[in-house]
Design a protein around this motif. Sequence first.
Motif, short mmCIF file in Angstrom:
data_model
loop_
_atom_site.label_atom_id
_atom_site.label_comp_id
_atom_site.label_asym_id
_atom_site.label_seq_id
_atom_site.Cartn_x
_atom_site.Cartn_y
_atom_site.Cartn_z
N LEU A 147 0.84 -1.20 0.00
CA LEU A 147 0.00 0.00 0.00
C LEU A 147 0.87 1.26 0.00
N VAL A 172 0.80 4.00 -3.08
CA VAL A 172 0.46 5.41 -2.88
C VAL A 172 1.63 6.30 -3.28
N HIS A 229 -7.06 4.70 -3.44
CA HIS A 229 -5.66 4.75 -3.00
C HIS A 229 -5.21 6.17 -2.68
N GLY A 240 -6.06 5.77 0.89
CA GLY A 240 -4.75 5.18 1.15
C GLY A 240 -3.73 6.19 1.62
#
Lengths: 296, 566
Positions: B423, B427, B489, B493
């Motif tokens: 993640l 990002v 995201h 995110g």
Amino acid sequence: MIPRSFAKHFYIMLIPGLLWLIFFNLYPMYGVVAAFKEYNPGLGLWRSPWIGLENFKYMFELDDSKIIFRNTVVIAFSKMIGNLIVPLVFALMLNEVKNRLFTRTVQTIVYLPHFLSWVIVGGMMLDIFAYNGPVNSLLSAMGVEPILFLANANAFPALIVGSDIWKEFGFNAIIFFAALTSINPEMYEAAAIDGASQWQRLIKITIPSIMPVAALLATLSLGNILNAGFDQVFTMYNPSVYSTGDIIDTWVYRAGLIDFQHGLATAVGLLKSVVGLVLITVSYTLAYRFANYRIF
Amino acid sequence: MKKALFTTLAMVIVTASLAACSGNGGSTETAKPSNNAGTSTNAPAVEEVIDPFAKFEQATEVSIGRGIDPNYKYDGNDIAEDNVYTRWLKDKYNIVVKHAWEAAQGDDYQQKVSLAISSNDIPDAMVVNETQLRQMVKAGQLADLKEVYDKYASPELKAVYDSNPGLLDGVTFDGKLYALPETTLPSAPMTWIRKDWLDKLGLEEPKSLQDLGNIAKAFIDNKMGGDNTIGIVGTQQGGSLSSNFLASTDHWYNFSPLFFANDAYPGIWVKDKDGNAVYGSTTEETKNALSMMRDWYASGILDKELGIRKSTAEVVASGQTGIFFGPWWAAYNIGDSMANDPNANWRPYAAPLNDAGQFNSNQATGSSYIVVSKNAKHPEAVIKMTSLHKWTKDEEYKTLTNGKEMTSQEVPLFLILGAGDQLEYAVDALRKVLTGEMKLDDVDDINYSWAYEMAGHVQAIKKEPFDNYDIQYFDQKADPGFFSHIYAHLNGGSTFVDADINWTRSIATAQTKTMESRWTNLKKLEDETFLKIIMGSVELSAFDEFVSKWKSQGGDKITEEVDALK
């Protein structure tokens, strides 16, 4: 005496019911041994180790057991009474209406909810009794503070019973309608000639004539004394009404399928069946003694 | 009796559909993968070299239990069992996926899995949760995947598990590998707020609990969502108030953050100040949190129907509320709200903070697992499917799927797999590709293939300014297939990645011996008491009664067992 050759038809008609009984009620019964075992699905029912009465001992230790038994009996008994009286009164009232189109229409409309599943009706009830739902809108129009019916432990059983009666009374009334049409019209004619009023005819002719049917239905429904209706309660309850709304079946569901306590869940279920059997036997005896009704 | 009937009926249906599926399984012979992929490893001659992406020589059938999203719209006449992806699996790799049964995602699916386990009637493979996995291990229903994993898993799949230390150890019991775990995307519940409402009222973003309460009040007083504006929504009927040690990732639509901001961790085992294990729900902090929530409920800040509401998603979508709690990926699920109101600008905040200014969360422990029945004929096919899901997206595949990213609705046995920091990487890559700091080619498409896919679409979707993730700076129409991914995201995110989170992990992550028999009862006691305290139907002192009852009805013994684990 019905001739033998003709009686055959009855036996043939009995087959579907018997098959249903065997497959769905008798066959699953061997599963009760799980109550005396530490059931392990991988080993299967027979090879799982025996643990004797361990599950039962624990069950009786739990405060929960008393609560769920009480809740189940209260809800199931209220439903039983309500589902007998409401359809009876409804059938008697509708029977007095002479407009056939009207009676037919009403009959059709009131029995429709019977065919809806509890998932749908339960959802409707959640909406109707919601904080901003129609019932509370009505109350607030009368100056009453909104009530959270579904979170109110006192109101919840009434809601369960009430919605069950609403859903089923139309369907249950069908048998009473059938009984009403089978009353010999000559009795009414004779009574009318003798000057009996509408009310007297109801009290003296109609009610005595359908009493045996009512007694029959009451006795048969005793078998459901411990069935408070899993699907209904499950779609409508929440933790804040556990004290009055958690019934044996929902508890067994949580213990058995959520927490995998198969043995304990089976033990509770078995106790339910045992109590149910005793109650049915007693009520059957009573029905025989007081209403002279026998099945066997 | 009705219940027994219900259960039996369900079992009969499961059995019947299983029988139907295994009935036409023609290929009894074990399919041998072609070993023509001659990689020049200096393996001993006896060991056959296996290409993890080779086609099976014969049609290889795998029966699975499948969770379905009833609202998902497939392309054309596709269905879950027969769609672009499954046909690709079949044509290119000879893997035929059969559905033993289908159930709606969520509770229905879990119920069906539990029923399958209890009746020892499980398909070749399915995706299960941690409690179910442990039950299946205990029952001896699972295949040891060690050998097939070593042989058939692609190097990329192995790399993923190697980069997530401890993941495979967690599913290895007595030296046997019993599952393929999901590489859990870290998740903490954040506060999602309608920023367009904040702006309209000229309010600041929240920091403390006090701020959050004031914002909710302002939303209600100004009727931002109409006459029946609801302050903060959360738990719905059948849901729980907070996540717990058995469902630690369950942060969506509940009230966990209100507990965390009070330094309370209900539902998990934490250490008290002397270092002993204590159950979070029985602590003084939890009592304080409940006391606060009780006040909030009474003053109308919290949803009046919390715990009995039919659907929280419904009021979020209809614009009746401006605040809910959820993890970063909740951005995937606010599409209905945006469709109803194009101005709906949901933004997540790493708030509320505790008195010391920290943002607390419990740490997720378990998630989803692919398990394979010990009776499965082709466990290797399951391993291969898992490898294929993530890798070998060649040109042919791209033409077939028309560039659309396949979701859990097309891909059978869908599992989130990626490097431990996927993640963060995604990002970061998206941000840098936007500003031109990084070129698309520089994005690591081997280890972070998903980040690479998204990076290829981000420029068409995100408008300037690149560091403002309000909805008006996204082009929703340009690339609809990727909009929700990019939006989730960047909007969700990024806030999560940037947040400084004070994690607390549960000492126990699975049931102990005593819990197995006592937990139903203790959980019921807790759920009932907490909900009643918040809703004001019992006094706050009921909490102390709960604690003493909880302890005497098995809690003390369980705490001892947990204490031994630390």
